[in-house]
Write a protein that holds these residues in place. Structure first.
Motif, PDB file in Angstrom:
ATOM      1  N   PRO A 172       6.460   3.451   1.793  1.00 56.02           N
ATOM      2  CA  PRO A 172       6.368   4.916   1.693  1.00 56.02           C
ATOM      3  C   PRO A 172       6.157   5.453   0.285  1.00 56.02           C
ATOM      4  CG  PRO A 172       8.159   4.274   3.154  1.00 56.02           C
ATOM      5  CD  PRO A 172       7.656   3.022   2.523  1.00 56.02           C
ATOM      6  N   THR A 173       6.955   4.977  -0.696  1.00 58.67           N
ATOM      7  CA  THR A 173       6.908   5.638  -2.006  1.00 58.67           C
ATOM      8  C   THR A 173       6.737   4.632  -3.147  1.00 58.67           C
ATOM      9  OG1 THR A 173       9.284   5.451  -2.398  1.00 58.67           O
ATOM     10  CG2 THR A 173       8.547   7.384  -1.152  1.00 58.67           C
ATOM     11  N   LEU A 174       6.379   5.183  -4.317  1.00 57.07           N
ATOM     12  CA  LEU A 174       6.250   4.341  -5.514  1.00 57.07           C
ATOM     13  C   LEU A 174       7.598   3.732  -5.896  1.00 57.07           C
ATOM     14  CD1 LEU A 174       3.878   6.791  -7.363  1.00 57.07           C
ATOM     15  CD2 LEU A 174       3.305   4.398  -6.914  1.00 57.07           C
ATOM     16  N   ARG A 175       8.661   4.524  -5.755  1.00 61.43           N
ATOM     17  CA  ARG A 175       9.993   3.988  -6.119  1.00 61.43           C
ATOM     18  C   ARG A 175      10.404   2.860  -5.167  1.00 61.43           C
ATOM     19  NH1 ARG A 175      13.311   8.702  -9.179  1.00 61.43           N
ATOM     20  NH2 ARG A 175      11.522   9.993  -9.645  1.00 61.43           N
ATOM     21  N   ASP A 176      10.107   3.017  -3.881  1.00 61.31           N
ATOM     22  CA  ASP A 176      10.378   1.930  -2.928  1.00 61.31           C
ATOM     23  C   ASP A 176       9.620   0.667  -3.348  1.00 61.31           C
ATOM     24  OD1 ASP A 176      11.892   3.608  -1.381  1.00 61.31           O
ATOM     25  OD2 ASP A 176      10.327   3.991   0.113  1.00 61.31           O
ATOM     26  N   THR A 177       8.394   0.877  -3.793  1.00 60.24           N
ATOM     27  CA  THR A 177       7.556  -0.263  -4.181  1.00 60.24           C
ATOM     28  C   THR A 177       8.190  -1.014  -5.355  1.00 60.24           C
ATOM     29  OG1 THR A 177       5.634   0.997  -3.485  1.00 60.24           O
ATOM     30  CG2 THR A 177       5.213  -0.926  -4.859  1.00 60.24           C
ATOM     31  N   LEU A 178       8.733  -0.281  -6.311  1.00 61.22           N
ATOM     32  CA  LEU A 178       9.354  -0.950  -7.468  1.00 61.22           C
ATOM     33  C   LEU A 178      10.591  -1.746  -7.038  1.00 61.22           C
ATOM     34  CD1 LEU A 178       8.947   1.804 -10.224  1.00 61.22           C
ATOM     35  CD2 LEU A 178       7.595  -0.270  -9.913  1.00 61.22           C
ATOM     36  N   THR A 179      11.320  -1.242  -6.033  1.00 59.05           N
ATOM     37  CA  THR A 179      12.473  -2.010  -5.525  1.00 59.05           C
ATOM     38  C   THR A 179      11.990  -3.318  -4.883  1.00 59.05           C
ATOM     39  OG1 THR A 179      13.680   0.031  -5.099  1.00 59.05           O
ATOM     40  CG2 THR A 179      14.469  -1.934  -3.975  1.00 59.05           C
ATOM     41  N   LEU A 180      10.945  -3.215  -4.075  1.00 61.99           N
ATOM     42  CA  LEU A 180      10.427  -4.439  -3.439  1.00 61.99           C
ATOM     43  C   LEU A 180       9.863  -5.393  -4.488  1.00 61.99           C
ATOM     44  CD1 LEU A 180       8.705  -2.904  -0.272  1.00 61.99           C
ATOM     45  CD2 LEU A 180      10.912  -4.065  -0.406  1.00 61.99           C
ATOM     46  N   LEU A 181       9.279  -4.808  -5.538  1.00 64.21           N
ATOM     47  CA  LEU A 181       8.754  -5.647  -6.620  1.00 64.21           C
ATOM     48  C   LEU A 181       9.880  -6.406  -7.325  1.00 64.21           C
ATOM     49  CD1 LEU A 181       6.297  -6.477  -8.350  1.00 64.21           C
ATOM     50  CD2 LEU A 181       6.791  -4.522  -9.826  1.00 64.21           C
ATOM     51  N   SER A 182      11.063  -5.848  -7.330  1.00 66.85           N
ATOM     52  CA  SER A 182      12.187  -6.527  -7.979  1.00 66.85           C
ATOM     53  C   SER A 182      12.658  -7.743  -7.181  1.00 66.85           C
ATOM     54  CB  SER A 182      13.375  -5.559  -8.145  1.00 66.85           C
ATOM     55  OG  SER A 182      13.026  -4.530  -9.025  1.00 66.85           O
ATOM     56  N   ALA A 185       0.871  -1.176   0.000  1.00 67.09           N
ATOM     57  CA  ALA A 185       0.000   0.000   0.000  1.00 67.09           C
ATOM     58  C   ALA A 185       0.907   1.224   0.000  1.00 67.09           C
ATOM     59  CB  ALA A 185      -0.895  -0.012   1.241  1.00 67.09           C
ATOM     60  N   VAL A 186       0.914   1.952  -1.112  1.00 71.85           N
ATOM     61  CA  VAL A 186       1.885   3.039  -1.279  1.00 71.85           C
ATOM     62  C   VAL A 186       1.343   4.307  -0.629  1.00 71.85           C
ATOM     63  CG1 VAL A 186       3.328   4.268  -2.918  1.00 71.85           C
ATOM     64  CG2 VAL A 186       2.446   2.001  -3.498  1.00 71.85           C
ATOM     65  N   ALA A 187       2.042   4.756   0.409  1.00 67.66           N
ATOM     66  CA  ALA A 187       1.542   5.892   1.195  1.00 67.66           C
ATOM     67  C   ALA A 187       1.466   7.169   0.366  1.00 67.66           C
ATOM     68  CB  ALA A 187       2.445   6.100   2.418  1.00 67.66           C
ATOM     69  N   GLU A 188       2.520   7.475  -0.410  1.00 65.60           N
ATOM     70  CA  GLU A 188       2.597   8.790  -1.064  1.00 65.60           C
ATOM     71  C   GLU A 188       1.520   9.003  -2.125  1.00 65.60           C
ATOM     72  OE1 GLU A 188       6.067   9.720  -3.327  1.00 65.60           O
ATOM     73  OE2 GLU A 188       5.987   7.888  -4.502  1.00 65.60           O
ATOM     74  N   SER A 189       0.908   7.897  -2.610  1.00 65.86           N
ATOM     75  CA  SER A 189      -0.090   8.046  -3.670  1.00 65.86           C
ATOM     76  C   SER A 189      -1.434   7.415  -3.336  1.00 65.86           C
ATOM     77  CB  SER A 189       0.442   7.428  -4.968  1.00 65.86           C
ATOM     78  OG  SER A 189       0.732   6.065  -4.752  1.00 65.86           O
ATOM     79  N   GLY A 190      -1.505   6.676  -2.238  1.00 64.23           N
ATOM     80  CA  GLY A 190      -2.751   5.976  -1.910  1.00 64.23           C
ATOM     81  C   GLY A 190      -3.028   4.835  -2.874  1.00 64.23           C
ATOM     82  N   THR A 191      -1.967   4.166  -3.318  1.00 63.75           N
ATOM     83  CA  THR A 191      -2.109   3.086  -4.308  1.00 63.75           C
ATOM     84  C   THR A 191      -2.048   1.719  -3.615  1.00 63.75           C
ATOM     85  OG1 THR A 191      -0.976   4.492  -5.914  1.00 63.75           O
ATOM     86  CG2 THR A 191      -1.129   2.155  -6.444  1.00 63.75           C
ATOM     87  N   LEU A 192      -3.014   0.858  -3.944  1.00 59.54           N
ATOM     88  CA  LEU A 192      -3.027  -0.504  -3.399  1.00 59.54           C
ATOM     89  C   LEU A 192      -2.530  -1.442  -4.495  1.00 59.54           C
ATOM     90  CD1 LEU A 192      -6.557  -0.362  -1.691  1.00 59.54           C
ATOM     91  CD2 LEU A 192      -4.320   0.176  -0.673  1.00 59.54           C
ATOM     92  N   CYS A 193      -1.482  -2.217  -4.195  1.00 60.93           N
ATOM     93  CA  CYS A 193      -0.831  -3.026  -5.236  1.00 60.93           C
ATOM     94  C   CYS A 193      -1.053  -4.517  -5.003  1.00 60.93           C
ATOM     95  CB  CYS A 193       0.672  -2.764  -5.246  1.00 60.93           C
ATOM     96  SG  CYS A 193       1.098  -1.040  -5.429  1.00 60.93           S
ATOM     97  N   LEU A 194      -1.260  -5.228  -6.111  1.00 62.66           N
ATOM     98  CA  LEU A 194      -1.425  -6.682  -6.058  1.00 62.66           C
ATOM     99  C   LEU A 194      -0.418  -7.347  -6.979  1.00 62.66           C
ATOM    100  CD1 LEU A 194      -5.305  -7.100  -6.390  1.00 62.66           C
ATOM    101  CD2 LEU A 194      -3.940  -7.179  -4.308  1.00 62.66           C
TER     102      LEU A 194
END
Ligand code: SF4
Length: 706
Positions: free
Chosen positions: A241-251, A204-213
């Motif tokens: 926290p951020t969309l960029r953090d999310t992409l790192t975790l996605l990797s 759940a990305v805090a900076e944008s309110g985005t829920l990711c699956l």
């Protein structure tokens, strides 16, 4: 008397089909994971960065939660919080009743398993359908998941076939493809008519309110697109926290879970359907479940919340490999489950789980974010011992051991006696002994104590004149410095740094793999996950390719999104195809579901993974790349980005609040819908398209067609 865990373990040990299934599945996942990080430029640095993100998130978890809630509410998402399972179930039922919901489709959600939501829905007269293939199999079997990412890992093909014959189709065969098709057909009907979709949340990305699956089958996309109401359930640990953090975790997540660079779908949901969008839910709810979590913030067990639920520790654990997930009697099994379960359910209920570990450390080695599971297992054991307050025998034993170890003479004498004694005492004999020694020896090998202690051999070597410092380091004197460096380098390469978790997070951007030509790399990677991509040299090439593809689905309509780099609709209509354009009045779901092909553009593509990125918007329905049997994407060559991380700035421009949140959904699509939930057989086309094709359109042809 044997503990409940031991009783379950004993049953698992004599269950031959289970043993076969566990060995095959955990071995396969562990092997795939070991190779998956080879495709990154700096595996250790990547994992260290992922660990740092998780650690830092929890330094300010309150701030990130507040940001998340504010952004979600600004987007029109209803935010609820539930202190426990009962209040969580009450909230979900209230939402369902308000919308007169009769059936619910669910995509995999550990939080909903945690609160036993299905039982509550059924008791309220609402029919829930699990739609992840593995979860659906378990729902039919009335069983619970046994693995974080492969819930039906314990089921053999024969067991699944028998189940389908008994509950779904008496004529079901034994081919996993056929069984999957049966599930697809049955569940497609439920997707199309369900009043509510319930999902979990990976990030759940805090900076944008985005829920990711993060999903492979496409059910997560259907659950969050077709029903008019979507309810997402998560614990606070899903915040990033951020969309960029999310992409790192996605990797690191799919690589660690299934050995994929990316799963088939990474879905980013930012609020309900916009007014000018054709599909998506009208109402979105986020339910934050505490369920015992908050009492562990600031304790030695907080680190367990860093877990991103990849299941790698389960595959690496010798105990899990032997007894399987059901032995843990909890939603969360395996090493991380042995910590999470006592945290959430209490030591009284799950206190024996931390003892179900050899403390070999394989779990931490495998963990993409280096969760220090062994440390927490030890602390949990200590907490239980203190709580039990009846470990007199244990305390006495350790005190005696401490005394012996402080006196070298006593230790050496004891060692010599033990060495003689151990020649007569094997495990079979020891198992007959009364008390704790006998219980301990049951099911264990009893190692024979060496004839000579290390100290004795050390003294002998010194007497023979061997260089003690080399021996101590395990380095042969014959090794040259170059050989030592080569050996060390090789060992690191083999381990990918997986044998320790002490690398520091690098400053600045992470190293990336070299992508000298994005088109060439995209074509190579796309072929690896889907099909060869067409690289046309003329508009006629594109026309021929599109018409040939449509001809394969001659009797079926073709769904075409607006704004393609080359307008193909006219060619198809000239040839008599029934073309379905984006609707401005509802989502046209029944018509799109009948389509053989859905043709879309591509907002961005990612070269290193062969992925197509699609954002929702006017003329760009989510369903065009989801419901038809085949998806064809027209990829503008100049929209191909080299790396996953290159997508960060683009996502920020779409999703950040100040930019006006222009899309409710972005999907990263990497190959067709897929599953290996039936006997580890890879099947394409579970709920989404069975096949994905791409045409890479160079700038010159785009200009020529306009
Ligand atoms: S603890 Fe680590 S390895 Fe285990 S499931 Fe969580 S993230 Fe994966």
């Amino acid at each position: 008397m044997s503990s409940p865990f031991n009783q379950r373990a004993n049953s698992a040990l004599v269950n031959i089909p289970l043993q076969d299934a566990l060995q095959a599945a955990t071995g396969k996942f562990a092997n795939q994971r070991a190779h998956a990080f080879e495709s990154t430029a700096a595996p250790l640095a990547l994992r260290a960065k992922a660990r740092e993100i998780r650690r830092k998130t929890f330094d300010e978890i309150d701030k990130h939660l507040e940001t998340l809630f504010t952004n979600l509410q600004n987007l029109g998402v209803h935010v609820h919080s539930a202190p426990d399972a009962d209040s969580a179930k009450r909230i979900v039922l209230e939402i369902a009743r308000k919308h007169n919901v009769e059936t619910v489709v669910k995509s995999k959600s550990m939080a909903s398993e945690e609160i036993h939501l299905n039982q509550a829905l059924e008791a309220a007269g609402i029919t829930p359908y699990e739609t992840d293939l593995g979860e659906w199999i378990l729902q039919l079997a009335n069983e619970t998941p046994s693995h974080l990412v492969a819930p039906a890992i314990h089921k053999t093909l024969k067991q699944v076939q028998d189940l389908f014959r008994a509950k779904v189709d008496p004529n079901a065969g034994s081919d996993p493809q056929e069984l999957t098709s049966i599930a697809r057909e049955k569940l497609r009907t439920e997707f199309l008519r369900a009043g509510m979709g319930i999902s979990g949340v990976n990030f759940a990305v805090a900076e944008s309110g985005t829920l990711c699956l993060v999903t492979n089958e496409g059910n997560g996309r259907l659950v969050t697109t077709l029903p008019k109401v979507h309810v997402a359930i998560m614990g606070f640990e899903k915040v990033v926290p951020t969309l960029r953090d999310t992409l790192t975790l996605l990797s690191v997540l799919p690589r660690s879970a299934t050995g994929q660079k990316l799963t088939s779908y990474f879905t980013m949901l930012t609020g309900p359907r916009r007014e000018n969008e054709a599909d998506g839910p009208d109402e979105v709810h986020l339910l934050l479940l505490d369920g015992g979590r908050s009492r562990h913030l600031g304790t030695p067990f907080q680190e367990a919340f860093h877990c991103i639920r990849c299941g790698a520790c389960q595959n690496a654990c010798p105990v899990f490999q032997t007894v399987g997930g059901h032995t843990y009697d909890s939603v969360y099994g395996g090493p991380i489950g042995s910590i999470l379960s006592p945290m959430l359910r209490g030591l009284e209920v799950s206190g024996e789980l931390p003892a179900a570990s050899s403390l070999c450390g394989a779990c931490m080695d495998a963990c993409p974010v280096f969760v220090d599971i062994p440390r927490m297992l030890l602390e949990m054991r200590e907490a239980r011992t203190v709580k039990k307050n009846n470990a007199l025998m244990e305390r006495f034993s350790f005190r005696m051991l401490g005394m012996v170890m402080r006196k070298p003479f006593v230790w050496e004498t004891g060692f010599k006696l033990g060495s003689v004694f151990s020649r007569f005492l094997n495990a079979k004999v020891a198992a007959w002994l009364p008390g704790p020694l006998g219980a301990w020896a049951q099911g264990r090998e009893l190692p024979r104590i060496a004839k000579k202690s290390f100290r004795t051999r050390w003294r002998e070597k010194k007497r023979r004149g061997v260089d003690s410092s080399s021996a101590a380091n395990g380095v042969s004197q014959a090794d040259s410095p170059d050989a030592i460096i080569e050996k060390t380098h090789h060992a690191l390469e083999l381990a990918h740094g997986l044998s320790h978790g002490h690398i520091d997070c690098p400053d600045g951007p992470l190293p990336e793999i070299n992508v000298p030509d994005t088109v060439v790399r995209f074509a190579t990677e796309f072929e690896a996950v889907a099909n060869p991509a067409l690289q046309p040299s003329s508009i006629d090439d594109i026309r021929e390719y599109v018409l040939n593809m449509a001809a394969k689905w001659k009797e079926y309509p073709v769904a075409i999104s607006d704004g393609l780099p080359v307008e193909v609709a006219g060619w198809l209509m000239e040839e008599g195809f029934d073309v379905i354009s984006p609707s401005i009045d509802g989502d046209n779901r029944d018509a799109i579901a009948r389509c053989g092909i859905g043709i879309t553009g591509c907002d961005w593509a990612i070269a290193e993974t062969g992925s197509i990125v699609l954002r929702s918007g006017p003329g760009h329905p989510r369903l065009h790349s989801l419901l038809p049997e085949t998806h064809l994407a027209l990829v503008p060559a100049n929209n191909i980005l080299p790396h996953i991380s290159s997508l960060g700035p683009e996502l920020e421009s779409i999703f950040k609040q100040e930019e006006g949140h222009s899309a409710s959904c972005v999907n990263i699509i990497t190959g067709p819908s897929r599953s290996a939930d039936i006997a580890l057989t890879l099947i394409k086309g579970v709920h989404g398209p069975r096949d994905v094709f791409a045409i890479i359109v160079p700038d010159v042809l785009i200009a020529r067609s306009q």
